[in-house]
Design a protein around this motif. Structure first.
Motif, PDB file in Angstrom:
ATOM      1  N   VAL A 280      31.384  26.144 -10.776  1.00  0.00           N
ATOM      2  CA  VAL A 280      30.198  26.228  -9.925  1.00  0.00           C
ATOM      3  C   VAL A 280      29.285  27.315 -10.482  1.00  0.00           C
ATOM      4  O   VAL A 280      29.752  28.365 -10.913  1.00  0.00           O
ATOM      5  N   SER A 281      27.980  27.077 -10.476  1.00  0.00           N
ATOM      6  CA  SER A 281      27.007  28.054 -10.940  1.00  0.00           C
ATOM      7  C   SER A 281      26.201  28.555  -9.744  1.00  0.00           C
ATOM      8  O   SER A 281      25.495  27.768  -9.087  1.00  0.00           O
ATOM      9  N   ILE A 282      26.333  29.850  -9.456  1.00  0.00           N
ATOM     10  CA  ILE A 282      25.604  30.466  -8.344  1.00  0.00           C
ATOM     11  C   ILE A 282      25.036  31.799  -8.815  1.00  0.00           C
ATOM     12  O   ILE A 282      25.379  32.285  -9.889  1.00  0.00           O
ATOM     13  N   SER A 283      24.180  32.398  -8.003  1.00  0.00           N
ATOM     14  CA  SER A 283      23.603  33.696  -8.371  1.00  0.00           C
ATOM     15  C   SER A 283      24.662  34.789  -8.233  1.00  0.00           C
ATOM     16  O   SER A 283      25.651  34.646  -7.514  1.00  0.00           O
ATOM     17  N   LYS A 284      24.451  35.880  -8.941  1.00  0.00           N
ATOM     18  CA  LYS A 284      25.385  37.000  -8.876  1.00  0.00           C
ATOM     19  C   LYS A 284      25.420  37.586  -7.468  1.00  0.00           C
ATOM     20  O   LYS A 284      26.468  38.025  -6.999  1.00  0.00           O
TER      21      LYS A 284
ATOM     22  N   SER B 166      19.680  38.129  -9.261  1.00  0.00           N
ATOM     23  CA  SER B 166      19.191  36.751  -9.199  1.00  0.00           C
ATOM     24  C   SER B 166      19.654  35.913 -10.388  1.00  0.00           C
ATOM     25  O   SER B 166      19.480  34.700 -10.381  1.00  0.00           O
ATOM     26  N   GLU B 167      20.247  36.545 -11.402  1.00  0.00           N
ATOM     27  CA  GLU B 167      20.756  35.791 -12.540  1.00  0.00           C
ATOM     28  C   GLU B 167      21.920  34.908 -12.108  1.00  0.00           C
ATOM     29  O   GLU B 167      22.675  35.252 -11.207  1.00  0.00           O
ATOM     30  N   MET B 168      22.058  33.776 -12.785  1.00  0.00           N
ATOM     31  CA  MET B 168      23.110  32.829 -12.443  1.00  0.00           C
ATOM     32  C   MET B 168      24.394  33.168 -13.196  1.00  0.00           C
ATOM     33  O   MET B 168      24.352  33.652 -14.336  1.00  0.00           O
ATOM     34  N   THR B 169      25.513  32.924 -12.544  1.00  0.00           N
ATOM     35  CA  THR B 169      26.826  33.092 -13.149  1.00  0.00           C
ATOM     36  C   THR B 169      27.678  31.905 -12.739  1.00  0.00           C
ATOM     37  O   THR B 169      27.399  31.248 -11.732  1.00  0.00           O
TER      38      THR B 169
END
Length: 135
Positions: free
Chosen positions: A60-64, A48-51
């Motif tokens: 773009v920032s999305i979840s792992k 659930s951490e963002m990458t």
């Protein structure tokens, strides 16, 4: 002979008094600490951490988890057989039994309904043994 009726006897299910647990004492005092994390909760938090990554020239920032799915789908589209098999098995697990009625042809739906509404001929083995004409 006086030892047979003695309450301090030691044997099966009768440990010595010095080895018995005291009231309020745990049998495993150094056991699992409260709040210890397991693999499932660690994996859920990690996915659930963002990458962030570059897509189409912008960041773009999305979840792992989403990033892994994007990479798996992209690899499957490129033709990687292992990725295709993995993606299909994930799809089968995730969408296996959801809304099967929508995917059935109308003829199949009619057949299933007819089969579901027909009377059942069930009899137990004892009833069949006593009345052999039912078979």
């Amino acid at each position: 002979m006086s030892n047979e009726n003695h309450d301090d006897s030691v044997g099966y299910k009768k440990p010595p008094n010095g080895r018995q647990f005291r009231p309020g004492q745990s049998g495993n005092p150094n056991g699992r600490p409260k709040g210890a994390r397991n693999f499932k909760s660690d994996l859920r938090d990690e996915l659930s951490e963002m990458t962030s990554f570059r897509e189409g020239g912008h960041e773009v920032s999305i979840s792992k988890q989403r990033a892994l799915i994007k990479r798996l789908v992209a690899s499957a589209i490129e033709g990687d057989a292992r990725s295709i098999a993995t993606l299909m098995s994930f799809c089968a697990c995730a969408f296996g039994d959801d809304n099967d009625d929508q995917q059935q042809a109308p003829e199949d739906h009619e057949i299933v309904d007819a089969f579901a509404h027909r009377p059942t001929k069930r009899c137990s083995k004892t009833a069949a043994a006593t009345n052999p004409s039912n078979e």
